[in-house]
Design an enzyme around this catalytic site. Structure first.
Site, mmCIF file in Angstrom:
data_model
loop_
_atom_site.group_PDB
_atom_site.id
_atom_site.type_symbol
_atom_site.label_atom_id
_atom_site.label_comp_id
_atom_site.label_asym_id
_atom_site.label_seq_id
_atom_site.Cartn_x
_atom_site.Cartn_y
_atom_site.Cartn_z
ATOM 1 N N GLU A 64 141.059 89.658 -50.216
ATOM 2 C CA GLU A 64 139.923 89.969 -49.343
ATOM 3 C C GLU A 64 140.123 91.347 -48.714
ATOM 4 O O GLU A 64 141.159 91.626 -48.098
ATOM 5 C CB GLU A 64 139.715 88.913 -48.250
ATOM 6 C CG GLU A 64 138.494 89.294 -47.403
ATOM 7 C CD GLU A 64 137.922 88.182 -46.544
ATOM 8 O OE1 GLU A 64 138.340 87.016 -46.699
ATOM 9 O OE2 GLU A 64 137.049 88.502 -45.711
ATOM 10 N N GLU A 89 143.416 94.596 -43.958
ATOM 11 C CA GLU A 89 142.645 94.932 -42.752
ATOM 12 C C GLU A 89 143.463 95.923 -41.915
ATOM 13 O O GLU A 89 144.514 95.568 -41.394
ATOM 14 C CB GLU A 89 142.339 93.654 -41.953
ATOM 15 C CG GLU A 89 141.627 93.868 -40.637
ATOM 16 C CD GLU A 89 140.340 94.688 -40.765
ATOM 17 O OE1 GLU A 89 139.391 94.204 -41.398
ATOM 18 O OE2 GLU A 89 140.305 95.829 -40.261
ATOM 19 N N ASP A 116 144.488 100.545 -45.685
ATOM 20 C CA ASP A 116 143.382 100.718 -46.632
ATOM 21 C C ASP A 116 143.627 99.864 -47.882
ATOM 22 O O ASP A 116 144.690 99.987 -48.517
ATOM 23 C CB ASP A 116 143.345 102.214 -46.989
ATOM 24 C CG ASP A 116 142.335 102.563 -48.069
ATOM 25 O OD1 ASP A 116 141.552 101.687 -48.471
ATOM 26 O OD2 ASP A 116 142.347 103.731 -48.488
ATOM 27 N N ASP A 138 131.818 98.219 -43.746
ATOM 28 C CA ASP A 138 131.161 99.230 -42.909
ATOM 29 C C ASP A 138 130.118 99.962 -43.754
ATOM 30 O O ASP A 138 130.454 100.499 -44.816
ATOM 31 C CB ASP A 138 132.198 100.220 -42.377
ATOM 32 C CG ASP A 138 133.226 99.520 -41.496
ATOM 33 O OD1 ASP A 138 132.819 98.683 -40.669
ATOM 34 O OD2 ASP A 138 134.432 99.795 -41.645
ATOM 35 N N ASP A 174 124.398 93.189 -45.025
ATOM 36 C CA ASP A 174 123.090 92.991 -44.392
ATOM 37 C C ASP A 174 122.380 94.339 -44.261
ATOM 38 O O ASP A 174 121.405 94.456 -43.540
ATOM 39 C CB ASP A 174 123.241 92.335 -43.013
ATOM 40 C CG ASP A 174 124.117 93.150 -42.082
ATOM 41 O OD1 ASP A 174 124.611 94.213 -42.503
ATOM 42 O OD2 ASP A 174 124.307 92.732 -40.931
ATOM 43 N N TYR A 214 130.416 88.961 -39.053
ATOM 44 C CA TYR A 214 129.407 90.008 -39.268
ATOM 45 C C TYR A 214 128.169 89.458 -39.947
ATOM 46 O O TYR A 214 127.073 89.976 -39.750
ATOM 47 C CB TYR A 214 130.006 91.205 -40.027
ATOM 48 C CG TYR A 214 130.632 92.172 -39.055
ATOM 49 C CD1 TYR A 214 129.944 93.288 -38.598
ATOM 50 C CD2 TYR A 214 131.899 91.945 -38.534
ATOM 51 C CE1 TYR A 214 130.498 94.145 -37.663
ATOM 52 C CE2 TYR A 214 132.467 92.797 -37.611
ATOM 53 C CZ TYR A 214 131.762 93.904 -37.174
ATOM 54 O OH TYR A 214 132.306 94.756 -36.245
#
Ligand SMILES: C[S@@+](CC[C@H](N)C(=O)[O-])C[C@H]1O[C@@H](n2cnc3c(N)ncnc32)[C@H](O)[C@@H]1O
Length: 236
Positions: A64, A89, A116, A138, A174, A214
């Site tokens: 992930e 993360e 990263d 992002d 989204d 999110y």
């Protein structure tokens, strides 16, 4: 041959001071669970080897990218004890939150890269990851920042290299423009096939895909999420 340009991480690594419980989880658990890409040569890391200390052998490794607070990662790890999970993360507050949940759930099939995800992709062995998730990355909405988006030619090629034949890359967003960008880049990539057959396939989150923070924020803001699944074509 010329070296590829160095990777640059955009975004923050630190937020508010950590609560004592989360700081303790970080100090106690991170040293044993952390994977440092710099310790491995390019294309040399067999991720299965990271789970040799797990209580049960893992049959595959999933990844992930940008797990945020980690709710999707921990839900998947609980649901699939036979899978090893690597979460990437760089935001340490999110890592601390994940680790508090790992401690609470007694999970031993999660390993963590606090950096990263591109650095990890570069050191993973070819065909070593069965499934990857990139959920609500992002969006970098300003046109001049679009090149910072995780989905782009370099990371698509890197993901195609590390995924198994038939492996999946699942993404969600989204953000309308990033959705179009994901589809444009991924449908142009010769190594991937888009799995959608009908509109419901991208409008509804599959049941085996737990929700994230999110996703909730997007819905609350009136921005319906889009769910995309791509399959790694078999190598010849
Ligand atoms: C908008 S948040 C989404 C978090 C989570 N996936 C969710 O759906 O709630 C994007 C996350 O990606 C992380 N991120 C940004 N660039 C990254 C990179 N290159 N590698 C790994 N994570 C990254 C950020 O720190 C942030 O936590």
């Amino acid at each position: 041959m010329a070296e590829p340009p160095l990777r640059t991480l955009y975004g923050r690594r630190r937020g508010k001071p950590l609560r004592p419980g989360r700081r303790a989880a970080l100090q106690q658990l991170l040293p044993a669970l952390r994977v440092n890409p710099a310790d491995h040569g390019a294309g040399r890391l067999d991720p299965h080897a990271l789970f040799e200390t797990a209580s049960a052998p893992v049959r595959a490794v999933w990844l992930e990218i940008g797990f945020g607070a980690g709710e999707h990662l921990t839900a998947q790890a609980k649901a699939h004890p036979d899978i090893g999970f690597i979460g990437c993360e760089p935001f340490i507050n999110g890592v601390a939150r994940l680790l508090a949940d790992v401690a609470r759930g007694g999970l031993d099939n999660i390993r963590i890269v606090v950096d990263d995800a591109g650095l990890l992709l570069d050191c993973l062995a070819e065909g070593s990851i069965e499934r990857a998730f990139l959920l609500f990355p992002d969006p970098w909405p300003k046109r001049r920042h679009n090149k910072r988006r995780f989905v782009g030619p370099r990371n698509i090629a890197a993901m195609a290299r590390v995924l198994t034949d038939g492996g999946q890359w699942r993404m969600a967003t989204d953000h309308r423009d990033y959705c179009r960008w994901m589809l444009d880049h991924m449908t142009a990539a010769p190594d991937f096939t888009w799995l959608a057959r009908r509109p419901g396939d991208w409008r509804a989150r599959p049941e085996d895909w737990p929700p994230t923070r999110y996703e909730g924020k997007g819905i609350a803001a009136g921005q319906p999420p889009i769910f995309l699944g791509f399959q790694r074509r078999p190598r010849n």
